[in-house]
Design an enzyme around this catalytic site. Structure first.
Site, PDB file in Angstrom:
ATOM      1  N   PHE A  83       0.820  -1.201   0.000  1.00 39.60           N
ATOM      2  CA  PHE A  83       0.000   0.000   0.000  1.00 39.60           C
ATOM      3  C   PHE A  83       0.854   1.251   0.000  1.00 39.60           C
ATOM      4  O   PHE A  83       1.863   1.327   0.687  1.00 39.60           O
ATOM      5  CB  PHE A  83      -0.877   0.055   1.259  1.00 39.60           C
ATOM      6  N   ASP A  84       0.404   2.215  -0.743  1.00 44.00           N
ATOM      7  CA  ASP A  84       0.945   3.549  -0.615  1.00 44.00           C
ATOM      8  C   ASP A  84       0.290   4.115   0.649  1.00 44.00           C
ATOM      9  O   ASP A  84      -0.854   3.802   0.936  1.00 44.00           O
ATOM     10  CB  ASP A  84       0.540   4.331  -1.865  1.00 44.00           C
TER      11      ASP A  84
END
Lengths: 621, 77
Positions: free
Chosen positions: A313-314
């Site tokens: 995930f960013d």
């Protein structure tokens, strides 16, 4: 002749009905009255009636050199006729036609979810003509730059900008959220959204397939018919399978002189369930996703997604809101209102990201002129406001300005830092007045969603961020992630994803906002964009979560798992049925032509009904 | 060169694809590599050279294998 053919084909369903009635009548008369003659004649009539549309289809196929199922059935029924087995010929034609009818009905149902979406496409528009009047035209006739009128209750026909009027628009078809959005002069509007009230005039910016809605529809339409490697193999296989069955039947007849056996083989040679089994799962799965704000780009995506073990995930904008806000405030001593005013006055002149959050928190206050501003890099600002010396910044600035923090303040600073906040301290005339903790807050519900993903079998949940490691660690701990890495530029993230895939043999999904993470989105096995209907997100990713709704992610994963499983089940049903039938016809004697046709049609219906279950799929737990 | 997207009646039978593909194979002027029959959306997509064949002739070929054409959308390729 052509017309006759067409009429017969168009009335296939009525023919199936009449044929069914004749067969029932025939059997009744045989059992009740023992009338063999009547029995025979009804069956002969039913056979001739029933074979007509099938034979026409067979003829049409042969004219373009295709050996279709119709060809096999026509020869088989002809053979049954020759050996005067009218019972078989009548029942087989009836089952074939009735099966086709049921397939049509059930397939329509399976495709309904996607059809609902495509039917939301606007069809007409009120376009301003040269004389200034508005006239209704087809949406295809609208060009970029045209001026259009949209009335209450109508669909916005193109992507455009409001040039006059105002109203509120339901943008559910683009964002998935159905609360009304106010539009006035200068606002952008999307094709396919509905004007709930008001009247607006818009100028067309993008038309037809170039509109956001047009792209979504195109994506979903392409996705429902996209084929995986396995499917392409089946297609090639079935192309040779049908003619091969014809040859096999002929050889069997040549050697055994057993017409009964040869025509039974013909009927069994229909690979129907094999050809449509996977596509029906695909269309139902993608349809379910479209209904729930998850756009899946085809069956290959479904397969990879269902097997993934690592999700990357960013942080900013994906796990967090992407918008820093003041999470905690402490104040010390008197004249706090005044201090807030000074703070706001100083922050108003700054373009630091934290300043925006602070101003938002303070809201309405008294602003003062700010003089003698000194910016201390990496620490804060010192200035004179209303004749008082104001210092705004972090603890380093306080130290520099010789501002003493008492024990209480020191404890608060430590507590805020532990929560992962960036600190904004405000001192007036050498005395600490305010302490604010600014945080990019975690999206509500993300923690639970991540737990769900874990339960669905994702082993590694990893967060990558450009923020410093301290902030990243705090978020990571609060969310229960497996790993978290800070100080990463977009290219570092891409390299990290590449390493996971190439050196650690993981199947990786990257979840990002689709704008600055496009290299990672493209490199990952599955790129998932949190795009509120933005073009970049739609183009670069494999899965799009409409309206940036993180909570759709567990549904998306559960759905692809269910869909991939459904495809496998359908393959097993299809292949299993053919194998069992072929084995039985060669090595046992319970299979005849009618039973063969019944099982064949039954297996087609079985795969369609199985696929249809996906339309109702919901994530449990 | 033109690109045609042809909306067909709802395709249901498994051998439709082969039949329609077969019908297109016999047509000169149709770029065979671009012929794509979409089962679920019941569409046919292809490129053709308009000086060799017309959209009407393509539609007629589809009719001849027993399928109705609902709507054709032709654009320059």
């Amino acid at each position: 002749m052509k017309n006759m053919q067409r009429r017969i084909l168009r009335n296939k369903n009525s023919i199936a009905l009449i044929s069914g009635i004749l067969i029932t009548g025939g059997f009744l008369s045989k059992w009740l009255m023992g009338s063999m003659a009547f029995f025979q004649w009804t069956l002969i009539t039913a056979s001739i009636l029933g074979i007509a549309p099938i034979a026409i289809q067979a003829y049409q196929a042969l004219t373009v050199k295709v050996v279709s199922i119709d060809v096999l059935v026509t020869i088989a029924v002809g053979g049954a006729f020759l050996i005067r087995n009218f019972e078989e010929s009548a029942i087989v034609t009836f089952l074939f036609l009735f099966g086709a009818f049921l397939e049509q009905r059930t397939l329509e149902k399976t495709r309904s979810a996607i059809k609902e979406l495509t039917e939301m496409a606007p069809e007409s528009a009120l376009k301003q003509m040269e004389n200034g009047e508005f006239r209704e035209v087809e949406v295809d006739e609208v060009d970029v730059g045209d001026i259009l009128l949209v009335k209450t209750g109508a669909k916005v026909p193109v992507d455009g900008t409001v040039i006059s009027g105002e109203g509120s628009i339901n943008e559910a078809s683009i964002t998935g959220e159905s609360f009304p959005v106010e539009k006035e002069e200068g606002s952008g509007v999307y094709a396919g959204t509905i004007l709930d009230n008001g009247t607006i005039q818009i100028v067309a910016n993008r038309v037809g397939e170039d509109t956001t809605f047009g792209k979504i529809i195109e994506l979903v339409e392409e996705a429902q018919d996209s084929k995986s490697e396995a499917e392409r193999f089946i297609d090639r296989f079935s192309k040779y399978y049908t003619p091969a069955v014809l040859v096999l039947a002929f050889i069997v007849w040549l050697f055994s002189k057993n017409v009964e056996l040869a025509i039974t083989i013909l009927v069994l040679g229909c690979p129907g369930a094999l050809v449509i089994g996977v596509p029906v799962s695909n269309v139902a799965g993608i349809g379910n996703g479209a209904r729930h704000g998850v756009l899946l780009k085809g069956s290959e995506v479904i397969r990879d997604f269902s097997r993934l073990d690592t999700m990357v995930f960013d942080k900013t904008g994906t796990l967090t809101m992407g918008d820093p806000t003041v999470a905690e405030v402490e104040h010390y001593g008197d004249h706090i209102e005044e201090a807030l005013g000074y703070l706001a006055s100083v922050e108003r002149e700054s373009d630091h990201p934290l300043a925006k959050a602070v101003l938002q928190e303070i809201g309405d206050t008294t602003f003062w002129p700010v003089e003698n501003t000194v910016v201390v890099k990496g620490a804060g600002i010192v200035a004179v406001v209303n004749g008082r010396k104001v210092a705004v910044g972090n603890t380093a600035l306080m130290e520099r300005e010789n501002i003493v923090l008492d024990d209480q303040a020191k404890a608060d600073v430590a507590a805020f830092e532990k929560n992962g906040s960036s600190l904004v301290l405000t001192a007036v005339d050498g005395e600490l007045k305010l302490l604010m903790g600014v945080r990019d807050q975690v999206r509500p519900g993300v923690k639970e969603d991540l737990q769900r993903l874990k339960r669905l079998g994702v082993k590694h949940l990893i967060m990558l961020s450009g923020d410093n490691q301290g902030t990243v660690d705090v978020v990571s701990r609060s969310l229960g992630l497996t790993a978290a890495h800070g100080n990463m530029l977009p290219e570092d993230k891409a390299a990290y994803v590449k390493d996971l895939i190439e050196n650690q043999n993981r199947i990786v999904a990257f979840v990002g906002d689709g704008v600055n993470d496009s290299p990672s989105l493209a490199l990952a096995n599955i790129g998932i964009a949190m795009g509120g209907g933005t073009d970049v997100a739609i183009e670069t990713s494999d899965v799009v979560l409409m309206n940036s709704d993180f909570s759709r992610l567990p549904h998306a994963l559960g759905l692809t798992k269910a869909t991939a499983g459904n495809m496998r089940q359908n393959m097993v049903i299809a292949v299993g049925v053919v194998l069992v039938l072929l084995y039985s016809v060669l090595f046992s004697d319970w299979v005849n032509m009618s039973i063969g046709m019944l099982v064949h049609e039954g297996s087609i219906l079985a795969v369609i009904l199985n696929g249809m279950r996906l339309l109702r799929y919901r994530l449990s737990g | 060169m033109k690109t045609a997207t042809i909306q067909l009646e709802t395709l249901t039978c498994p051998s439709c694809l082969q039949k329609i593909e077969g019908a297109m194979k016999g047509l000169g002027g149709v770029d065979q590599d671009t012929v794509k029959v979409l089962f679920n959306s019941s569409k046919l997509k292809l490129n053709y050279r308009e000086d060799e064949i017309s959209i009407g002739e393509i539609e007629a070929a589809i009719n001849n294998v027993g399928y109705e054409v609902k709507k054709s959308n032709v654009k320059p390729a």
